[in-house]
Design an enzyme around this catalytic site. Structure first.
Site, PDB file in Angstrom:
ATOM      1  N   GLY A  18      49.596  63.483   9.115  1.00 55.50           N
ATOM      2  CA  GLY A  18      48.399  63.235   8.323  1.00 55.50           C
ATOM      3  C   GLY A  18      47.219  64.005   8.884  1.00 55.50           C
ATOM      4  O   GLY A  18      47.221  64.420  10.041  1.00 55.50           O
ATOM      5  N   GLY A  20      42.796  64.113   8.889  1.00 53.44           N
ATOM      6  CA  GLY A  20      41.500  63.549   8.552  1.00 53.44           C
ATOM      7  C   GLY A  20      40.447  64.632   8.653  1.00 53.44           C
ATOM      8  O   GLY A  20      40.753  65.806   8.906  1.00 53.44           O
ATOM      9  N   PHE A  22      38.154  65.026  10.926  1.00 54.33           N
ATOM     10  CA  PHE A  22      37.930  65.514  12.280  1.00 54.33           C
ATOM     11  C   PHE A  22      39.164  65.384  13.177  1.00 54.33           C
ATOM     12  O   PHE A  22      39.067  65.526  14.390  1.00 54.33           O
ATOM     13  CB  PHE A  22      36.757  64.763  12.933  1.00 54.33           C
ATOM     14  CG  PHE A  22      35.488  64.857  12.150  1.00 54.33           C
ATOM     15  CD1 PHE A  22      34.826  66.069  12.008  1.00 54.33           C
ATOM     16  CD2 PHE A  22      34.959  63.732  11.527  1.00 54.33           C
ATOM     17  CE1 PHE A  22      33.651  66.157  11.276  1.00 54.33           C
ATOM     18  CE2 PHE A  22      33.785  63.811  10.795  1.00 54.33           C
ATOM     19  CZ  PHE A  22      33.127  65.027  10.673  1.00 54.33           C
ATOM     20  N   VAL A  25      47.082  64.162  12.837  1.00 51.57           N
ATOM     21  CA  VAL A  25      48.103  63.334  13.477  1.00 51.57           C
ATOM     22  C   VAL A  25      49.449  64.028  13.355  1.00 51.57           C
ATOM     23  O   VAL A  25      49.860  64.396  12.253  1.00 51.57           O
ATOM     24  CB  VAL A  25      48.165  61.926  12.864  1.00 51.57           C
ATOM     25  CG1 VAL A  25      49.245  61.084  13.550  1.00 51.57           C
ATOM     26  CG2 VAL A  25      46.817  61.232  12.969  1.00 51.57           C
ATOM     27  N   LYS A  40      47.377  61.630  17.793  1.00 56.37           N
ATOM     28  CA  LYS A  40      46.143  61.982  17.090  1.00 56.37           C
ATOM     29  C   LYS A  40      45.418  63.038  17.914  1.00 56.37           C
ATOM     30  O   LYS A  40      45.113  62.816  19.084  1.00 56.37           O
ATOM     31  CB  LYS A  40      45.268  60.735  16.921  1.00 56.37           C
ATOM     32  CG  LYS A  40      44.008  60.963  16.107  1.00 56.37           C
ATOM     33  CD  LYS A  40      43.289  59.638  15.878  1.00 56.37           C
ATOM     34  CE  LYS A  40      42.063  59.803  15.009  1.00 56.37           C
ATOM     35  NZ  LYS A  40      41.399  58.494  14.733  1.00 56.37           N
ATOM     36  N   ASP A 134      37.701  48.225   8.053  1.00 58.95           N
ATOM     37  CA  ASP A 134      38.231  49.137   7.027  1.00 58.95           C
ATOM     38  C   ASP A 134      39.670  48.743   6.676  1.00 58.95           C
ATOM     39  O   ASP A 134      40.564  49.589   6.607  1.00 58.95           O
ATOM     40  CB  ASP A 134      38.171  50.582   7.504  1.00 58.95           C
ATOM     41  CG  ASP A 134      38.365  51.582   6.352  1.00 58.95           C
ATOM     42  OD1 ASP A 134      38.138  51.189   5.185  1.00 58.95           O
ATOM     43  OD2 ASP A 134      38.743  52.734   6.612  1.00 58.95           O
TER      44      ASP A 134
END
Length: 438
Positions: A18, A20, A22, A25, A40, A134
């Site tokens: 994955g 993001g 910034f 992963v 990460k 979240d």
């Protein structure tokens, strides 16, 4: 075909799981014991420029506090001269968002099991002074046994962030899942707000859609603040009563976690978690990875060799431990990430992707059988960006992984439908089953 593989300390990095804004992963394997992990990876320069060092330290400290069977575990933290590496438990069963997208709403008993695991994990976090802030199906992973694992503590809050009034004041989270008091911007209790999000998740699991969902953000917030929603007819009366008590707009009268655990609906087939707490990652270690000292830095070793997925890696990219589901049999079902296979040469596949993406108005960048596509148009969540990687799974068979790196999921679905049509001549035995993400 070949590409560079990177070894960081005792871990060999593999495919991207994955991305993001910034961070990235990656799947990795511990070369000493063969254990699979997720790492990460963040660029130090980026964290400094974005003033995110304290946020990342807080995320690490938070995961360091939470040692629970239904929370993704932190193994260790490392750093090289340029990057920070957070080594996490590898959870291979996908997330609840994809499960609902793929299979639709869950039966009440199955939804209850996940809700039980979620509540016990969240309760444990709150007992350590940690508010997640979240909680949503995308951040709830499933292991190979179907157990839930809470992940992504990037927006979490620790006790030191509470102001003198005993409340948090930073509004954050995903709009459809946030509690009314977070929207009202008068301060909120993180644990009580988390509980509202848990209620939204339970509703989504059993209904297959959101209780509060409007394109206009102001109308959405008004509905949330009034708890303006309707129960589906198939909800049991006891489930309706529990969800209604969670969706109390007044946080002071909202049902509490201890009350939920005692609830008759919740108690059915409930099995409290059994676990032993492990040693925490030393807080000094967290500070060390952000220091300039070279004594504790790990080295990055790059080597060129064929990218070939072994049997375990093949299973890990499937949503469940079932080889019958391999290679995206339902080609019409597009999520944030999907796959297809081809018996055509790798160079031809990359060339076809480049040609098709270019005709759709995407900027194309290629490197080592990886393709990055950047859309020119600004969509609902910014411009759409797509990461594509090609793997060799047999001498005459390639797997192509297509993943949304940024932008709106529905726009990604529409893009993939057009891409798959353009690539239909090279896809191996596609089976079309038209379904859309809602």
């Amino acid at each position: 075909m070949s590409t560079q593989r990177t070894r960081v300390g005792k871990y060999e990095l593999g495919r991207v799981l994955g991305e993001g804004k910034f961070s990235k992963v990656k799947y990795a394997r511990n070369m000493e014991n063969g254990e699979s992990v997720a790492i990460k990876i963040m660029e130090k320069d980026t964290l400094l420029k974005q003033k995110m060092v304290q946020q990342i330290k807080r995320e690490i400290s938070t995961m360091n506090l939470i040692k629970h069977p239904n929370v993704v575990q932190l193994h260790e933290v490392m750093a090289s001269k340029k990057r920070i590496y957070i080594v996490l438990e590898f959870v291979m069963g996908g997330d609840l968002y994809n499960k609902i997208t793929h299979h639709g709403r869950l039966k009440e008993n199955e939804a209850r099991k996940y809700f039980q695991q979620l509540i016990t994990a969240v309760d444990y976090c709150h007992s350590r002074g940690v508010s997640h802030r979240d909680l949503k199906p995308e951040n709830l992973l499933l292991d190979s046994y179907g157990n839930l694992k809470v992940s992504d503590f990037g927006l979490s809050a620790l006790p030191q962030q509470v102001r003198e009034d005993g409340l948090l004041h930073t509004a954050c989270g995903t709009p459809n899942y946030v509690a009314p008091e977070v929207i009202n911007d008068k301060g909120y209790d993180g644990a009580t707000a988390d509980l509202w999000s848990c209620g939204v998740i339970l509703f989504v699991l059993m209904a297959g859609y959101l209780p509060f969902d409007e394109q206009n953000i102001m109308i959405l917030y008004k509905k949330i603040c009034k708890a303006d929603f309707k129960h589906p007819l198939w909800f049991s009366s006891s489930a309706k009563k529990l969800i209604s008590r969670i969706f109390d707009p007044n946080p002071k009268t909202r049902i509490t976690v201890p009350e939920i655990i005692k609830n008759e609906w919740f108690q059915k087939d409930y099995m409290p978690p059994k676990f032993q707490e492990d040693e925490n990652v030393g807080l000094n270690e967290i500070d060390v990875v952000f220091s300039d000292s070279e004594e504790h830095l790990v080295t990055e070793i790059k080597e060129t060799r064929p990218v070939f997925m072994n049997a375990f890696e093949l299973i890990s990219v499937s949503e469940v431990l079932n080889l019958g589901n391999m290679f995206e049999q339902h080609m019409g079902l597009v999520k944030r990430q999907t796959k297809f296979t081809s018996k055509h040469p790798a160079e031809e596949i990359i060339s076809k992707i480049e040609e098709a993406a270019g005709s759709l108005g995407f900027n194309v960048k290629k490197k080592n059988y990886k393709v990055k596509l950047q859309g020119a148009n600004i969509g609902r969540k910014g411009s759409l960006s797509v990461a594509i990687q090609l793997f060799e799974v047999a001498p005459s068979l390639c797997m192509v992984e297509v993943q949304k790196a940024g932008g709106d999921t529905l726009e990604f679905s529409e893009f993939y439908n057009k891409l798959s049509s353009a690539l239909k001549d090279i896809v191996w035995k596609p089976k079309v089953n038209k379904r859309e993400i809602t």
